[in-house]
Design an enzyme around this catalytic site. Structure first.
Site, mmCIF file in Angstrom:
data_model
loop_
_atom_site.group_PDB
_atom_site.id
_atom_site.type_symbol
_atom_site.label_atom_id
_atom_site.label_comp_id
_atom_site.label_asym_id
_atom_site.label_seq_id
_atom_site.Cartn_x
_atom_site.Cartn_y
_atom_site.Cartn_z
ATOM 1 N N HIS A 107 0.881 -1.169 0.000
ATOM 2 C CA HIS A 107 0.000 0.000 0.000
ATOM 3 C C HIS A 107 0.922 1.223 0.000
ATOM 4 O O HIS A 107 1.986 1.195 0.626
ATOM 5 C CB HIS A 107 -0.824 0.139 1.273
ATOM 6 C CG HIS A 107 -1.713 -1.005 1.634
ATOM 7 N ND1 HIS A 107 -1.283 -2.110 2.303
ATOM 8 C CD2 HIS A 107 -3.050 -1.175 1.456
ATOM 9 C CE1 HIS A 107 -2.302 -2.927 2.513
ATOM 10 N NE2 HIS A 107 -3.391 -2.385 2.014
ATOM 11 N N ASP A 126 2.315 2.028 3.401
ATOM 12 C CA ASP A 126 3.241 1.073 4.053
ATOM 13 C C ASP A 126 4.665 1.477 3.790
ATOM 14 O O ASP A 126 5.542 1.274 4.612
ATOM 15 C CB ASP A 126 3.183 -0.343 3.455
ATOM 16 C CG ASP A 126 1.821 -0.917 3.355
ATOM 17 O OD1 ASP A 126 0.980 -0.566 4.195
ATOM 18 O OD2 ASP A 126 1.608 -1.737 2.433
ATOM 19 N N GLU A 154 -10.879 -6.942 -3.934
ATOM 20 C CA GLU A 154 -10.672 -7.974 -2.912
ATOM 21 C C GLU A 154 -11.854 -7.979 -1.949
ATOM 22 O O GLU A 154 -12.035 -7.035 -1.182
ATOM 23 C CB GLU A 154 -9.363 -7.680 -2.159
ATOM 24 C CG GLU A 154 -9.051 -8.701 -1.094
ATOM 25 C CD GLU A 154 -7.715 -8.435 -0.395
ATOM 26 O OE1 GLU A 154 -6.770 -7.955 -1.052
ATOM 27 O OE2 GLU A 154 -7.640 -8.691 0.813
ATOM 28 N N GLU A 193 -9.057 -13.727 -0.899
ATOM 29 C CA GLU A 193 -8.243 -13.980 0.304
ATOM 30 C C GLU A 193 -8.887 -15.084 1.135
ATOM 31 O O GLU A 193 -10.081 -15.042 1.437
ATOM 32 C CB GLU A 193 -8.105 -12.702 1.132
ATOM 33 C CG GLU A 193 -7.379 -12.967 2.450
ATOM 34 C CD GLU A 193 -6.907 -11.724 3.168
ATOM 35 O OE1 GLU A 193 -6.509 -10.754 2.488
ATOM 36 O OE2 GLU A 193 -6.926 -11.737 4.408
ATOM 37 N N HIS A 245 -10.670 -14.021 4.383
ATOM 38 C CA HIS A 245 -11.913 -13.282 4.134
ATOM 39 C C HIS A 245 -13.030 -14.253 3.758
ATOM 40 O O HIS A 245 -14.197 -14.012 4.081
ATOM 41 C CB HIS A 245 -11.709 -12.248 3.023
ATOM 42 C CG HIS A 245 -10.687 -11.206 3.365
ATOM 43 N ND1 HIS A 245 -10.361 -10.188 2.510
ATOM 44 C CD2 HIS A 245 -9.923 -11.017 4.478
ATOM 45 C CE1 HIS A 245 -9.430 -9.417 3.075
ATOM 46 N NE2 HIS A 245 -9.151 -9.905 4.254
ATOM 47 N N ASP A 300 -4.825 -13.838 -2.033
ATOM 48 C CA ASP A 300 -4.121 -13.511 -0.797
ATOM 49 C C ASP A 300 -4.074 -14.788 0.015
ATOM 50 O O ASP A 300 -5.079 -15.225 0.608
ATOM 51 C CB ASP A 300 -4.814 -12.365 -0.036
ATOM 52 C CG ASP A 300 -4.322 -10.996 -0.514
ATOM 53 O OD1 ASP A 300 -3.523 -10.949 -1.483
ATOM 54 O OD2 ASP A 300 -4.706 -9.979 0.090
ATOM 55 N N ASP A 312 -5.167 -13.422 9.756
ATOM 56 C CA ASP A 312 -4.089 -13.315 8.756
ATOM 57 C C ASP A 312 -2.874 -14.164 9.105
ATOM 58 O O ASP A 312 -1.744 -13.669 9.162
ATOM 59 C CB ASP A 312 -3.646 -11.842 8.605
ATOM 60 C CG ASP A 312 -4.628 -11.024 7.772
ATOM 61 O OD1 ASP A 312 -5.427 -11.615 7.025
ATOM 62 O OD2 ASP A 312 -4.576 -9.784 7.876
ATOM 63 N N ASP A 323 -0.582 -12.497 2.410
ATOM 64 C CA ASP A 323 -1.176 -11.419 3.203
ATOM 65 C C ASP A 323 -1.311 -11.969 4.619
ATOM 66 O O ASP A 323 -2.413 -12.277 5.085
ATOM 67 C CB ASP A 323 -2.531 -11.011 2.603
ATOM 68 C CG ASP A 323 -3.075 -9.745 3.247
ATOM 69 O OD1 ASP A 323 -2.437 -9.241 4.188
ATOM 70 O OD2 ASP A 323 -4.134 -9.264 2.813
HETATM 71 C C1 XLS Z 1 -7.250 -6.600 4.848
HETATM 72 C C2 XLS Z 1 -6.882 -6.834 3.464
HETATM 73 C C3 XLS Z 1 -5.764 -5.959 2.942
HETATM 74 C C4 XLS Z 1 -5.711 -6.040 1.448
HETATM 75 C C5 XLS Z 1 -4.970 -4.920 0.808
HETATM 76 O O1 XLS Z 1 -7.966 -7.365 5.455
HETATM 77 O O2 XLS Z 1 -6.577 -8.178 3.299
HETATM 78 O O3 XLS Z 1 -4.555 -6.313 3.528
HETATM 79 O O4 XLS Z 1 -5.158 -7.232 1.004
HETATM 80 O O5 XLS Z 1 -5.515 -3.691 1.126
HETATM 81 NI NI NI Z 2 -5.740 -9.123 1.652
HETATM 82 NI NI NI Z 3 -7.237 -9.594 5.124
#
Ligand code: XLS
Ligand code: NI
Ligand code: NI
Length: 441
Positions: A101, A104, A232, A268, A271, A296, A309, A339
């Protein structure tokens, strides 16, 4: 340039018998699976935010991480050190991609102009590090969730100044992603949702989201950014409800707004879990719509209701994920982005390496199991057989679209001996998957 991780040498493949924690047991980048190297199948990526910016903060405590740049105090000095550490780590792990990002990699300044200057300086350093290395940028994105200005959302805010600020941020993040040769650009809407419907005009917010994404598509075209745009999905956290809830919600949004031709999905694992789906479900739903763009690769804790995560170490999930990815013909310009963050008590620098090695070995093993499973066709042939009644007779006519309720009623009335079903054999199929993980990978 001083080494940030002097105690870690380049990680080599040593095979399944190795007891060396700084070696791969299963990930052998050159080894081919179905004529393609593991490196090219898996396209691993390090997530800059978790690995270089994350400090191990949680709602009950401050950071715990021990990191080489902690002796520095100036935020730009820290940012420079992180860039160099990123490239050292990518080289040592043999990971070909990274993702970041905007915030970051470089700290915010007094105002947007200063923030952009900070970003430009760090992007130059990233560029210098990329030259003379094999490392590529998998995707870039804008962090529009951390700063208090985004308390009501970014593209879905009630405050037009914030909407404009978010647009400026995405504009800049896209320029930077293009400058670094990024293959994709990601939209994850952490604050694009609501806390309560009592103060929310959902219809307006969804319209604004579509308008914002349309402007992003136009701008990508204007600057000649040819990377894939990705959305995402995530159901909640930080907001109570996020509009990009899951793959199904994103597909509905894309098709109803006519944005579908411009976007694919970054799925992801954690998620998926939060949305009450399996990782495989989300991958498959994206795949069958031709929308599986990138992944992810992490895992959640099934007993916890938030995005933990964690690094992926579950072979069952990595196998079924690779099964979907292979059926997708690979990830194209996407990759497997870790991620994921080390647990708060795993605070030593070497834990960053152990964690990535664990994830890479898990997906290497999953790739082999999935490849064998798919090429032997045990599951495929079972599934195909399960639907065989649709291949001829009345079934064929349903597929052709040549009959309606009248003919189907006639057919149903003719079934004088009743209806016969076959077993779904779930437990037998689960045994087959276990067998491939244990014996054929
Ligand atoms: C947060 C998300 C984030 C995205 C990128 O939960 O996974 O890290 O991958 O903004
Ligand atoms: Ni992510
Ligand atoms: Ni995430």
């Amino acid at each position: 340039m001083a080494e940030h991780f002097p105690d870690v040498a380049k990680i080599e493949y040593e095979g399944p018998e190795s007891k060396n924690p700084l070696a791969f047991r299963y990930y052998n980048p050159e080894e081919t699976v179905g004529g393609k190297s593991m490196r090219d199948h898996l396209r691993f990526s390090v997530a800059y935010w978790h690995t270089f910016t994350g400090e191990g903060v949680d709602p009950f405590g401050t950071g715990t991480m021990e990191r080489p740049w902690h002796e520095l105090s100036d935020p730009m000095e820290v940012a420079r050190a992180r860039v160099d550490a990123n490239f050292e780590m990518l080289y040592k792990l043999g990971v070909p991609f990274f993702c970041f990002h905007d915030r970051d990699v470089a700290p915010e300044g007094q105002n947007l102009a200063q923030t952009n200057r900070n970003l430009d300086e760090i992007v130059q350093r990233i560029k210098e590090n990329m030259q003379g290395s094999d490392v590529e940028l998998l995707w870039g994105t804008a962090n529009m969730f951390f700063h208090p200005r985004f308390m009501h959302g970014a593209a879905t805010t009630c405050n037009v100044d914030v909407f404009a600020y978010a647009a400026a941020q995405v504009k800049k993040a896209m320029e930077v992603t293009k400058e670094l040769g990024g293959s994709n650009y990601v939209f994850w809407g952490g604050r694009e949702g609501y806390e309560t419907l009592l103060n929310t005009d959902m219809q307006l917010e969804l319209e604004h989201l579509a308008k914002f994404l349309r402007m992003a598509v136009d701008y990508a075209k204007e600057i000649g950014f040819e990377g894939q745009l990705l959305i995402e999905p995530k159901p909640k956290e930080p907001t109570k409800h996020q509009y990009d809830y899951d793959v199904a919600a994103v597909l509905g949004f894309l098709y109803s707004t006519g944005l579908d031709e411009h976007f694919k999905i970054n799925v992801e694992a954690n998620h998926a879990t939060l949305a009450g789906h399996t990782f495989q479900h989300e991958l498959q739903l994206a795949r069958i719509h031709g929308k599986l763009g990138s992944v992810d690769a992490n895992q959640g804790d099934e007993l916890l209701g938030w995005d933990t995560d964690q690094f992926p170490t579950n072979l069952y999930y990595s196998t079924l994920a690779m099964y979907e990815i292979l059926k997708n013909g690979g990830l194209g310009s996407g990759g497997l982005n870790f991620d994921a963050k080390v647990r708060r008590p795993s605070f030593k620098p070497e834990d960053m390496f152990y964690a990535h090695i664990a994830g890479m070995d898990t997906f290497a093993k999953g790739l082999k199991a999935a490849y064998a499973l798919l090429s032997d066709g045990d599951l495929e042939s079972f599934v195909s057989q399960r639907y065989s009644s649709f291949r001829d007779g009345i079934g064929r006519r349903i597929e052709d679209g040549s009959i309606g309720f009248h003919e189907l009623e006639e057919h149903a009335l003719s079934l004088e001996d009743g209806i016969e079903n076959e077993s779904g054999r779930q437990e037998w199929l689960e045994t087959i998957v276990n067998q491939y993980i244990l014996e054929k990978s």
